[in-house]
Structure formats: structure tokens, C-alpha cells
Enzyme design. Structure first.
Site, PDB file in Angstrom:
ATOM      1  N   SER A 157      46.282  55.494  60.721  1.00  5.86           N
ATOM      2  CA  SER A 157      46.460  54.512  61.499  1.00  5.86           C
ATOM      3  C   SER A 157      46.696  55.197  63.196  1.00  5.86           C
ATOM      4  O   SER A 157      47.975  55.284  63.049  1.00  5.86           O
ATOM      5  CB  SER A 157      46.894  53.516  61.259  1.00  5.86           C
ATOM      6  N   TYR A 170      54.375  49.261  58.432  1.00  2.00           N
ATOM      7  CA  TYR A 170      52.969  49.662  57.613  1.00  2.00           C
ATOM      8  C   TYR A 170      53.017  50.984  58.665  1.00  2.00           C
ATOM      9  O   TYR A 170      52.635  51.833  58.191  1.00  2.00           O
ATOM     10  CB  TYR A 170      51.586  48.900  59.003  1.00  2.00           C
ATOM     11  N   LYS A 174      51.920  54.272  57.028  1.00  2.00           N
ATOM     12  CA  LYS A 174      50.680  55.375  57.498  1.00  2.00           C
ATOM     13  C   LYS A 174      51.317  56.634  58.549  1.00  2.00           C
ATOM     14  O   LYS A 174      50.711  58.013  58.008  1.00  2.00           O
ATOM     15  CB  LYS A 174      49.794  55.231  58.675  1.00  2.00           C
TER      16      LYS A 174
END
Length: 314
Positions: A157, A170, A174
Site C-alpha cells: 500500500s 497496517y 505493508k
């Protein structure tokens, strides 16, 4: 059919987290199947935060593929567990006897400030994203190595590269996927395995939970659909793509490479002291003349001290 059309006839693909509609995984699965691939559509059927249910999920995607004349099967195992990952790969092996392509798309994104996110949610996010990629790549690896062919497309991401409030864990997971992919790309070279990272942005169920309605409407107006991301993922999964260890970003049909660079900085200095560090840092922050960080390669086997290993066991 155009003679230049990229096809996946005879190839078997696994796409994780492919049950949301609209969803990136669904778009990958549909495109691969439309070009001849046999597809394992994996999904737990939970919402973007990893909770609740999203309806028919993977079953609906498989029904779409079959209605269009393609071949697909459903899998409901979790990527976050070693045995779940092995079971997902086994679904492909049991159905078609091989696995050629793995698109690691499964993910969750609960929103919480770093000081407020629960320990359990930290474990879940890291488990699905980073460990999910590790377990899935590990499960597919020996089968790809044995056939001297494989394509791993790992989904990261842009948030991992720029940071985002409420998504610290997160983002960490990632970005870990980038390090994982660059390393296994170097190891996979001798096995015919190519591994790349894709960081997509599109109007999906997950993104709609993150953005205010006006941003969702803007994304839709600008054509930032999952379907226009899918061709990039499919290209990275195709046998004609010989790139490995790369990171690509895509949104609305735009494609860019994201790469790690380093500045010229200062030369080695045995007299470096605490007091001289500020000047060295100021020089290091000068980005003129910056160059891409070197990628891993076969040299690693020459400089890393060998160590004794035992065969992998359950």
C-alpha cells in the site's frame, strides 16, 4: 482473439481476499480467469476490519467466473495461519495439480490511533498482512521451485511508504511485505520464481470505510476502479514479465515505480564523533545525486556464511 493478447491458459492461480465487491482481489480473479487461468478464489467473508460478514463473498466470485465460462473453486481458509496457508495451496493442487501464480491480496484495516489500537488487533493486522504473505509464499514456494516457475504478486500500500494516522500497524506490516518480496526475489531467481510488489489504490469496499463520502465520489468520478488495477497485477503474474523485486504503484490507470534511494552522504570517517554528526547528517539530507538502493542478487550467497539447516517439518 488478438495474437498479442496475454493469456494464462494452463496456469493455476490463487488469489487471496478475493470475495469483496467491489474489491481488488475479485478484479484480479475475474481478469485471470477471463484470460484462461484456473483460479482459487480465497476469502474468509469478513468485512474490511476483519469482523462481520460481507455476504456471498468468494462463492459469488466463483459463480461469476463459471457463468462466463471460466474455471474456479472456492477456498475459505485463513492466510494468517501456517496450516491455513498450506490448505489454500492444497486447494489448487487438489483441483488442478499445480500452482503457478499467487496474488497475496487478503487484508484487514481496522482504524485506531497507535496508542489506542488493541493488542488483539495488532496481532490480527500483522497476522493477516505480513505473516499472511510469509505463510502463503512459503506454502507455494516448494511447488513453484519444483516446476522451476512461479509468479508471486504481493500487495502492499502507498500508506506503507507515506504513513497515515490510525494505520501505524497496517503501514508497518505493508512495508514489511516490501522487504520480504525483495529478499525472496533474490532467492527465487535460481528457481524461476519472480516476486514483485503492487501498491494499488481503487474504489473498493475497504477504501469506502476509510474515506468520507465526497472522496469516494471523487475516486469513482476519476475512474479509480479495481478493474483498472487488475491489468497491472495480471501483467506481474504473466510469464512474459521477467521483472523481480520491484515495487509498483497504480491508481486510475497510472503506473509508477516506487523505489528506495540513498543520498551520496559523507565518506567513511574514523574520526566521526558525536559533535560532528550534525554536520554529517546535514550532508546526508542533501538529496541531489541520490541513487536507487542496490537490489539483492546472487552475490548474497557468496557473502553470507552458510549455516546448517534441517528439512522443513510440520
Amino acid at each position: 482473439m488478438s495474437v498479442d493478447e496475454f493469456r494464462f491458459d494452463g496456469r493455476v492461480a490463487v488469489v487471496t481476499g478475493a470475495g469483496s465487491n467491489p474489491g481488488l482481489g475479485r478484479s484480479y480473479a475475474l481478469l485471470l480467469a477471463s484470460r484462461g487461468a484456473k483460479v482459487v478464489v480465497n476469502d474468509l467473508g469478513v468485512g474490511p476490519d476483519g469482523r462481520g460478514q460481507i455476504g456471498a463473498g468468494a462463492e459469488a466470485v466463483v459463480a461469476e467466473i463459471r457463468a462466463a465460462g471460466g474455471e474456479a473453486v472456492v477456498d475459505g481458509n485463513s492466510v494468517a495461519e501456517r496450516d491455513g496457508a498450506r490448505a489454500i495451496v492444497d486447494t489448487a493442487l487438489n483441483a488442478w495439480g499445480r500452482i503457478d501464480i499467487l496474488i497475496n491480496n487478503a487484508g484487514i484495516a481496522p482504524f485506531a490511533l497507535f496508542e489506542e489500537i488493541t493488542d488483539r488487533d495488532i496481532e490480527r493486522v500483522v497476522g493477516v498482512h505480513l505473516m499472511g504473505h510469509i505463510w502463503m509464499c512459503r506454502a507455494a514456494w516448494p511447488h513453484m521451485a519444483a516446476q522451476n516457475y512461479g509468479r508471486l504478486v504481493n500487495i502492499s500500500s502507498g500508506v506503507a511508504l507515506m504513513g497515515m494516522p490510525t494505520q501505524a500497524v497496517y503501514s508497518a506490516a505493508k512495508l514489511g511485505i516490501v522487504g520480504l518480496t525483495r529478499s525472496i526475489a533474490a532467492e527465487g531467481a535460481k528457481h524461476g520464481i519472480k516476486a514483485n510488489v503492487l501498491a494499488p489504490t481503487a474504489d473498493t469496499v475497504a477504501l469506502r470505510t476509510m474515506l468520507a463520502p465526497e472522496f469516494t465520489e471523487r475516486n469513482q468520478a476519476e475512474g479509480m476502479t479495481a478493474e483498472i488495477v487488475a491489468p497491472v497485477a495480471a501483467w506481474l503474474a504473466h510469464e512474459e514479465c521477467t521483472l523481480s523485486g520491484k515495487v509498483f504503484q497504480t491508481a486510475g490507470g497510472a503506473v509508477t515505480e516506487a523505489f528506495i534511494s540513498q543520498t551520496t552522504g559523507t565518506k567513511p570517517d574514523r574520526d566521526l564523533s558525536l559533535e560532528s554528526v550534525p554536520a554529517a547528517v546535514e550532508r546526508a539530507l542533501d538529496r541531489s545525486g541520490a541513487a536507487p538502493f542496490p537490489e539483492g542478487g546472487d552475490f548474497i550467497y557468496d557473502v553470507v556464511k552458510p549455516y546448517e539447516t534441517t528439512p522443513r517439518t510440520a
